[in-house]
Design a protein around this motif. Sequence first.
Motif, PDB file in Angstrom:
ATOM      1  N   ARG A 185       0.822  -1.209   0.000  1.00 59.59           N
ATOM      2  CA  ARG A 185       0.000   0.000   0.000  1.00 59.59           C
ATOM      3  C   ARG A 185       0.855   1.258   0.000  1.00 59.59           C
ATOM      4  NH1 ARG A 185      -3.218  -3.038   3.597  1.00 59.59           N
ATOM      5  NH2 ARG A 185      -2.222  -2.019   5.378  1.00 59.59           N
ATOM      6  N   GLU A 186       1.925   1.232   0.780  1.00 60.04           N
ATOM      7  CA  GLU A 186       2.815   2.390   0.827  1.00 60.04           C
ATOM      8  C   GLU A 186       3.496   2.613  -0.517  1.00 60.04           C
ATOM      9  OE1 GLU A 186       5.397   1.541   4.069  1.00 60.04           O
ATOM     10  OE2 GLU A 186       3.919   2.117   5.607  1.00 60.04           O
ATOM     11  N   ARG A 187       3.876   1.512  -1.173  1.00 56.65           N
ATOM     12  CA  ARG A 187       4.493   1.633  -2.487  1.00 56.65           C
ATOM     13  C   ARG A 187       3.490   2.197  -3.503  1.00 56.65           C
ATOM     14  NH1 ARG A 187       9.215  -1.202  -3.402  1.00 56.65           N
ATOM     15  NH2 ARG A 187      10.034  -2.167  -1.522  1.00 56.65           N
ATOM     16  N   GLN A 188       2.242   1.764  -3.395  1.00 58.13           N
ATOM     17  CA  GLN A 188       1.219   2.282  -4.301  1.00 58.13           C
ATOM     18  C   GLN A 188       1.072   3.785  -4.116  1.00 58.13           C
ATOM     19  OE1 GLN A 188      -2.565   0.380  -3.881  1.00 58.13           O
ATOM     20  NE2 GLN A 188      -3.615   1.869  -5.173  1.00 58.13           N
ATOM     21  N   GLU A 189       1.062   4.228  -2.866  1.00 58.51           N
ATOM     22  CA  GLU A 189       0.943   5.661  -2.594  1.00 58.51           C
ATOM     23  C   GLU A 189       2.156   6.418  -3.123  1.00 58.51           C
ATOM     24  OE1 GLU A 189       0.410   5.774   1.589  1.00 58.51           O
ATOM     25  OE2 GLU A 189      -1.656   5.041   1.529  1.00 58.51           O
ATOM     26  N   ASP A 190       3.337   5.824  -2.970  1.00 56.72           N
ATOM     27  CA  ASP A 190       4.546   6.472  -3.481  1.00 56.72           C
ATOM     28  C   ASP A 190       4.510   6.573  -5.004  1.00 56.72           C
ATOM     29  OD1 ASP A 190       5.504   6.758  -0.930  1.00 56.72           O
ATOM     30  OD2 ASP A 190       6.820   5.006  -1.010  1.00 56.72           O
ATOM     31  N   LEU A 191       4.071   5.481  -5.662  1.00 59.76           N
ATOM     32  CA  LEU A 191       3.970   5.505  -7.116  1.00 59.76           C
ATOM     33  C   LEU A 191       2.958   6.546  -7.573  1.00 59.76           C
ATOM     34  CD1 LEU A 191       4.086   1.721  -8.019  1.00 59.76           C
ATOM     35  CD2 LEU A 191       5.743   3.443  -8.707  1.00 59.76           C
ATOM     36  N   ALA A 192       1.825   6.611  -6.880  1.00 62.62           N
ATOM     37  CA  ALA A 192       0.813   7.603  -7.231  1.00 62.62           C
ATOM     38  C   ALA A 192       1.375   9.016  -7.087  1.00 62.62           C
ATOM     39  CB  ALA A 192      -0.423   7.423  -6.367  1.00 62.62           C
ATOM     40  N   ALA A 193       2.144   9.230  -6.013  1.00 65.38           N
ATOM     41  CA  ALA A 193       2.752  10.546  -5.820  1.00 65.38           C
ATOM     42  C   ALA A 193       3.708  10.867  -6.954  1.00 65.38           C
ATOM     43  CB  ALA A 193       3.479  10.594  -4.473  1.00 65.38           C
TER      44      ALA A 193
END
Length: 236
Positions: A162-170
């Motif tokens: 989930r954290e990686r997804q948020e980082d990618l989205a950012a």
Amino acid sequence: MPLYVYSITAATHPCRLDGLTGVGAEPAPVRAITAGPLRAVVSDIDEEIRPKRRDLAAHQEVQDRLMADGTVLPLQFGYTAPDDEAVTQVLRERAEGYLAALDKVQGCAEYQVKASQDEDALLLEVLQGSDRARQLNDRIRAGDADPRLPLELGEIVATDVRERQEDLAAGLIEALLSLAEDHRVRAPADGDILNISLLVHGDDKAAFLRAEAGLAERSEDVRFRFTGPLPPYSFV
């Protein structure tokens, strides 16, 4: 007679439909129904339409033909109506909303961005970044049969994903979203860690594609998949 509905366009759209046949076992010619400032692109059907390969291709062929000549509101596969009168009534009742949607997507196309990461590489990174995850993994590999261990490890991995997804989205916000008119984020599936659709105006297409390429080049262990230009299904 029942109709299959493909798209909605402005009445000024040329709707070059000559030679196009629609969905179904006995495909009927594709035609347009005009009501005031709008048109619906339809074909007659005499059966329930299911997502067979031939029908999916016919649906997309209509969208591609229309999109080549102007702005279109493409409907997802499977929309039907009882008859011409029902379609005409909907066009009249919802004219304001359809016209606003046409204005929003005018000159634009949809681009989809999905990202995935090798599961083994992802687990290795989680283990390298979390002492607790590494301890749990070592105990599991050593034969500890405690059923709580894989559950806890799974929770740690899920949180990391989930954290990686948020980082990618950012990262996408910085690299791509500044070139998009709008975007839609969806829950990733099939092992992906990111699934996003972007509405991009034709004037920004070249810059957007360069930004896509740059994003892929900067990503060492994440595999991006870019699709487009597509009819703007996600923004209708």
